[in-house]
Design a protein around this motif. Structure first.
Motif, PDB file in Angstrom:
ATOM      1  N   GLY A 196       1.049  -0.769  -0.268  1.00  0.00           N
ATOM      2  CA  GLY A 196      -0.078  -0.075  -0.172  1.00  0.00           C
ATOM      3  C   GLY A 196       0.657   1.216   0.128  1.00  0.00           C
ATOM      4  N   CYS A 197      -0.105   2.688   0.409  1.00  0.00           N
ATOM      5  CA  CYS A 197       0.441   3.727   0.029  1.00  0.00           C
ATOM      6  C   CYS A 197       0.090   4.739   1.555  1.00  0.00           C
ATOM      7  CB  CYS A 197       0.835   4.533  -1.279  1.00  0.00           C
ATOM      8  SG  CYS A 197      -0.449   5.155  -1.495  1.00  0.00           S
ATOM      9  N   LEU A 198       1.057   5.621   2.437  1.00  0.00           N
ATOM     10  CA  LEU A 198       0.876   6.403   2.911  1.00  0.00           C
ATOM     11  C   LEU A 198       0.053   7.982   2.527  1.00  0.00           C
ATOM     12  CD1 LEU A 198       0.071   6.777   6.325  1.00  0.00           C
ATOM     13  CD2 LEU A 198       2.512   6.739   6.489  1.00  0.00           C
ATOM     14  N   LEU A 199      -0.528   8.015   2.925  1.00  0.00           N
ATOM     15  CA  LEU A 199      -1.507   9.812   2.815  1.00  0.00           C
ATOM     16  C   LEU A 199      -1.051  10.224   3.649  1.00  0.00           C
ATOM     17  CD1 LEU A 199      -2.477  10.958  -0.185  1.00  0.00           C
ATOM     18  CD2 LEU A 199      -4.388  10.235   0.575  1.00  0.00           C
ATOM     19  N   LEU A 200      -0.199  11.186   4.193  1.00  0.00           N
ATOM     20  CA  LEU A 200       0.192  11.806   5.145  1.00  0.00           C
ATOM     21  C   LEU A 200       0.036  13.131   5.792  1.00  0.00           C
ATOM     22  CD1 LEU A 200       1.193  11.146   8.361  1.00  0.00           C
ATOM     23  CD2 LEU A 200       3.512  10.701   7.055  1.00  0.00           C
ATOM     24  N   ASP A 201      -0.610  13.784   6.794  1.00  0.00           N
ATOM     25  CA  ASP A 201      -0.817  14.953   6.899  1.00  0.00           C
ATOM     26  C   ASP A 201       0.795  15.565   7.437  1.00  0.00           C
ATOM     27  OD1 ASP A 201      -2.205  17.902   7.259  1.00  0.00           O
ATOM     28  OD2 ASP A 201      -2.901  17.736   8.517  1.00  0.00           O
ATOM     29  N   VAL A 202       0.728  16.826   6.295  1.00  0.00           N
ATOM     30  CA  VAL A 202       2.441  17.211   7.058  1.00  0.00           C
ATOM     31  C   VAL A 202       2.518  17.798   8.841  1.00  0.00           C
ATOM     32  CG1 VAL A 202       4.009  19.119   6.571  1.00  0.00           C
ATOM     33  CG2 VAL A 202       3.151  17.921   5.025  1.00  0.00           C
ATOM     34  N   GLN A 203       0.995  18.674   8.735  1.00  0.00           N
ATOM     35  CA  GLN A 203       0.843  19.521  10.419  1.00  0.00           C
ATOM     36  C   GLN A 203       0.375  18.739  11.454  1.00  0.00           C
ATOM     37  OE1 GLN A 203       0.794  23.655   9.568  1.00  0.00           O
ATOM     38  NE2 GLN A 203       2.934  24.142   9.767  1.00  0.00           N
ATOM     39  N   MET A 204       0.869  18.213  12.269  1.00  0.00           N
ATOM     40  CA  MET A 204      -0.264  17.705  13.034  1.00  0.00           C
ATOM     41  C   MET A 204      -0.435  17.207  14.254  1.00  0.00           C
ATOM     42  SD  MET A 204      -1.285  13.474  10.886  1.00  0.00           S
ATOM     43  CE  MET A 204       0.649  13.125  10.600  1.00  0.00           C
ATOM     44  N   PRO A 205      -1.172  17.789  15.724  1.00  0.00           N
ATOM     45  CA  PRO A 205      -0.346  17.790  17.520  1.00  0.00           C
ATOM     46  C   PRO A 205       0.317  16.601  17.727  1.00  0.00           C
ATOM     47  CG  PRO A 205      -2.619  16.957  16.807  1.00  0.00           C
ATOM     48  CD  PRO A 205      -2.351  17.363  15.863  1.00  0.00           C
ATOM     49  N   ARG A 206       1.329  16.838  17.980  1.00  0.00           N
ATOM     50  CA  ARG A 206       2.142  15.306  19.094  1.00  0.00           C
ATOM     51  C   ARG A 206       2.713  15.258  17.934  1.00  0.00           C
ATOM     52  NH1 ARG A 206      -1.500  10.922  22.102  1.00  0.00           N
ATOM     53  NH2 ARG A 206       0.694  10.706  23.179  1.00  0.00           N
ATOM     54  N   MET A 207       3.066  14.564  17.059  1.00  0.00           N
ATOM     55  CA  MET A 207       3.554  13.697  16.525  1.00  0.00           C
ATOM     56  C   MET A 207       3.087  14.587  15.001  1.00  0.00           C
ATOM     57  SD  MET A 207       5.304   9.449  14.852  1.00  0.00           S
ATOM     58  CE  MET A 207       6.314   9.382  17.296  1.00  0.00           C
ATOM     59  N   SER A 208       4.336  15.215  14.276  1.00  0.00           N
ATOM     60  CA  SER A 208       4.472  16.029  12.801  1.00  0.00           C
ATOM     61  C   SER A 208       3.947  14.738  11.915  1.00  0.00           C
ATOM     62  CB  SER A 208       5.207  16.964  12.223  1.00  0.00           C
ATOM     63  OG  SER A 208       6.131  16.483  12.623  1.00  0.00           O
ATOM     64  N   GLY A 209       3.668  15.258  10.641  1.00  0.00           N
ATOM     65  CA  GLY A 209       3.933  13.979   9.462  1.00  0.00           C
ATOM     66  C   GLY A 209       5.649  13.773   9.244  1.00  0.00           C
ATOM     67  N   VAL A 210       6.138  14.277   9.461  1.00  0.00           N
ATOM     68  CA  VAL A 210       8.017  14.653   8.646  1.00  0.00           C
ATOM     69  C   VAL A 210       8.019  13.968  10.079  1.00  0.00           C
ATOM     70  CG1 VAL A 210       9.714  16.148   8.479  1.00  0.00           C
ATOM     71  CG2 VAL A 210       7.700  16.537   7.595  1.00  0.00           C
ATOM     72  N   GLU A 211       7.711  14.021  11.161  1.00  0.00           N
ATOM     73  CA  GLU A 211       8.490  13.299  12.141  1.00  0.00           C
ATOM     74  C   GLU A 211       7.922  11.583  12.089  1.00  0.00           C
ATOM     75  OE1 GLU A 211       8.372  16.626  16.222  1.00  0.00           O
ATOM     76  OE2 GLU A 211       6.907  15.249  15.399  1.00  0.00           O
ATOM     77  N   LEU A 212       6.586  11.174  11.615  1.00  0.00           N
ATOM     78  CA  LEU A 212       6.697  10.110  11.526  1.00  0.00           C
ATOM     79  C   LEU A 212       6.995   9.297  10.251  1.00  0.00           C
ATOM     80  CD1 LEU A 212       4.978   7.509  11.389  1.00  0.00           C
ATOM     81  CD2 LEU A 212       3.000   8.621   9.561  1.00  0.00           C
ATOM     82  N   GLN A 213       7.621  10.438   9.323  1.00  0.00           N
ATOM     83  CA  GLN A 213       8.281   9.449   8.164  1.00  0.00           C
ATOM     84  C   GLN A 213       9.699   8.923   8.978  1.00  0.00           C
ATOM     85  OE1 GLN A 213      10.128  12.862   5.768  1.00  0.00           O
ATOM     86  NE2 GLN A 213      10.416  10.746   4.145  1.00  0.00           N
ATOM     87  N   GLN A 214      10.322  10.344   9.833  1.00  0.00           N
ATOM     88  CA  GLN A 214      11.440   9.812  10.308  1.00  0.00           C
ATOM     89  C   GLN A 214      11.373   8.731  10.788  1.00  0.00           C
ATOM     90  OE1 GLN A 214      12.107  13.525  12.639  1.00  0.00           O
ATOM     91  NE2 GLN A 214      13.199  14.579  10.904  1.00  0.00           N
ATOM     92  N   GLN A 215      10.454   8.716  11.703  1.00  0.00           N
ATOM     93  CA  GLN A 215      10.242   7.324  12.059  1.00  0.00           C
ATOM     94  C   GLN A 215      10.146   6.352  11.314  1.00  0.00           C
ATOM     95  OE1 GLN A 215      10.237   5.833  15.586  1.00  0.00           O
ATOM     96  NE2 GLN A 215      11.005   7.691  16.073  1.00  0.00           N
ATOM     97  N   LEU A 216       9.344   6.187   9.995  1.00  0.00           N
ATOM     98  CA  LEU A 216       9.768   5.148   9.301  1.00  0.00           C
ATOM     99  C   LEU A 216      11.430   4.352   8.785  1.00  0.00           C
ATOM    100  CD1 LEU A 216       6.512   6.109   7.547  1.00  0.00           C
ATOM    101  CD2 LEU A 216       5.911   4.656   8.788  1.00  0.00           C
ATOM    102  N   ASN A 217      11.545   5.628   8.673  1.00  0.00           N
ATOM    103  CA  ASN A 217      13.150   5.296   8.181  1.00  0.00           C
ATOM    104  C   ASN A 217      14.218   4.646   9.265  1.00  0.00           C
ATOM    105  OD1 ASN A 217      12.084   6.493   5.862  1.00  0.00           O
ATOM    106  ND2 ASN A 217      13.140   8.517   6.326  1.00  0.00           N
ATOM    107  N   VAL A 218      13.827   5.557  10.221  1.00  0.00           N
ATOM    108  CA  VAL A 218      14.627   4.563  11.672  1.00  0.00           C
ATOM    109  C   VAL A 218      14.513   3.351  12.072  1.00  0.00           C
ATOM    110  CG1 VAL A 218      15.140   4.569  13.702  1.00  0.00           C
ATOM    111  CG2 VAL A 218      15.302   6.818  12.578  1.00  0.00           C
ATOM    112  N   ARG A 219      13.621   2.987  11.899  1.00  0.00           N
ATOM    113  CA  ARG A 219      12.956   0.835  11.672  1.00  0.00           C
ATOM    114  C   ARG A 219      12.694   0.827  10.277  1.00  0.00           C
ATOM    115  NH1 ARG A 219       7.333   1.419  15.809  1.00  0.00           N
ATOM    116  NH2 ARG A 219       7.797   3.837  16.859  1.00  0.00           N
TER     117      ARG A 219
END
Length: 205
Positions: A49-72
């Motif tokens: 699949g693919c991920l449709l991701l909002d850039v700005q969100m509270p607690r963890m932003s979309g960019v921070e989520l992308q960073q977590q995906l890369n780390v994992r």
């Protein structure tokens, strides 16, 4: 179909609902999440699949989520949804590995085209990873001498030069190549050379 799944991560309920309606109508399976953290807790990286991701969100932003995906090491194409003022963030995210970004207000045609390209790229990448894994498993069956012959094949050396370099007979080189072709399941000389180059490149990384 798993590879047709689109994961939506957006803290705006109206946006999630609108996107889900549009994409289901287009034939996609949808899973929507109100936060990046809830997606991380629920997502199985073995899925396509693919991920449709909002850039700005509270607690963890979309960019921070992308960073977590890369780390994992979780490989899923990320398409950022961005508004005015967050385009620079989305571009930075693309440089970090995101597939693309779409701007608000969303164009249905552009969004669907982007999703289809992302899913196609993911399918191709998955197939390439599977082929590399299969090749590595076959290479593991080679003897040390066969690996030496394979390295020289990758260098484009003919049998006569390989024999001289390894101090063995021309006939022995032919036998080794026959065994290598059988073990790697190469369909032709060009296929064997391609496999040899890939194997050598992998061993040098």
């Amino acid at each position: 179909m798993p590879h047709k799944t689109v994961f939506i991560v957006d803290d705006d309920a109206a946006v999630r609902k609108g996107l889900a309606f549009l994409l289901r109508a287009a034939g996609y399976t949808i899973e929507a999440f109100a936060s990046a953290l809830s997606f991380l807790e629920d997502y199985d990286p073995r899925r396509g699949g693919c991920l449709l991701l909002d850039v700005q969100m509270p607690r963890m932003s979309g960019v921070e989520l992308q960073q977590q995906l890369n780390v994992r090491g979780w490989r899923i194409p990320v398409i950022f949804i961005t508004g005015h003022g967050t385009v620079s963030l989305a571009i930075a995210a693309i440089k970090a590995g995101a597939f693309d970004f779409v701007e608000k207000p969303l164009s249905e045609e552009a969004l669907l085209d982007c999703i289809e390209r992302a899913l196609s790229s993911h399918d191709t990448a998955q197939e390439e990873r599977l082929q590399r894994a299969q090749l590595e498993a076959r290479v593991a069956l080679l003897t040390e001498r066969e690996r030496e012959v394979l390295d020289l094949v990758a260098a484009g050396e003919p049998n006569k030069i390989i024999a001289r370099h390894l101090g063995i007979s021309f006939r022995t080189v032919e036998l080794h190549r026959a065994h290598i072709i059988e073990k790697l399941q190469a369909r032709s000389l060009s296929d064997l050379i391609r496999m040899a180059i890939i194997t050598k490149a992998r061993s040098n990384t």
